[in-house]
Design a protein around this motif. Sequence first.
Motif, PDB file in Angstrom:
ATOM      1  N   ARG A 110       0.836  -1.215   0.000  1.00 19.44           N
ATOM      2  CA  ARG A 110       0.000   0.000   0.000  1.00 19.44           C
ATOM      3  C   ARG A 110       0.859   1.248   0.000  1.00 19.44           C
ATOM      4  O   ARG A 110       0.550   2.227  -0.678  1.00 19.44           O
ATOM      5  N   LEU A 111       1.954   1.219   0.770  1.00 17.76           N
ATOM      6  CA  LEU A 111       2.862   2.365   0.813  1.00 17.76           C
ATOM      7  C   LEU A 111       3.485   2.609  -0.557  1.00 17.76           C
ATOM      8  O   LEU A 111       3.635   3.758  -0.983  1.00 17.76           O
ATOM      9  N   ASN A 166       2.108   2.137  -3.422  1.00 14.93           N
ATOM     10  CA  ASN A 166       1.097   2.830  -4.221  1.00 14.93           C
ATOM     11  C   ASN A 166       0.981   4.298  -3.844  1.00 14.93           C
ATOM     12  O   ASN A 166       0.803   5.153  -4.707  1.00 14.93           O
ATOM     13  N   VAL A 167       1.070   4.601  -2.569  1.00 17.38           N
ATOM     14  CA  VAL A 167       0.939   5.979  -2.096  1.00 17.38           C
ATOM     15  C   VAL A 167       2.211   6.784  -2.375  1.00 17.38           C
ATOM     16  O   VAL A 167       2.145   7.941  -2.794  1.00 17.38           O
ATOM     17  N   ALA A 168       3.375   6.171  -2.158  1.00 20.57           N
ATOM     18  CA  ALA A 168       4.647   6.888  -2.289  1.00 20.57           C
ATOM     19  C   ALA A 168       5.001   7.202  -3.737  1.00 20.57           C
ATOM     20  O   ALA A 168       5.668   8.198  -4.011  1.00 20.57           O
TER      21      ALA A 168
END
Length: 76
Positions: free
Chosen positions: A56-57, A59-61
């Motif tokens: 998930r990180l 995708n966000v980063a």
Amino acid sequence: MIRITDTIVIAESELMFRFLPAQGPGGQHVNKVATSAQLTFDAAGSPSLSEPVVHRLRNVAGRRMTAAGVVIIHAQ
């Protein structure tokens, strides 16, 4: 320890800070003082994060995370 959520806590030792001269034009002494900061966090190698959280990180980063799973944040 840095509490992210009720279940995610990251040790301060997992974060690396560097202070550098800023890039680009500036005034007097611009290349002599550390006016830029860089934070590095090895998310993929962190014992504090599960694989789904690292995914998930990622995708966000976006571009702030390297292919090896290291998050790099640069502030000037």
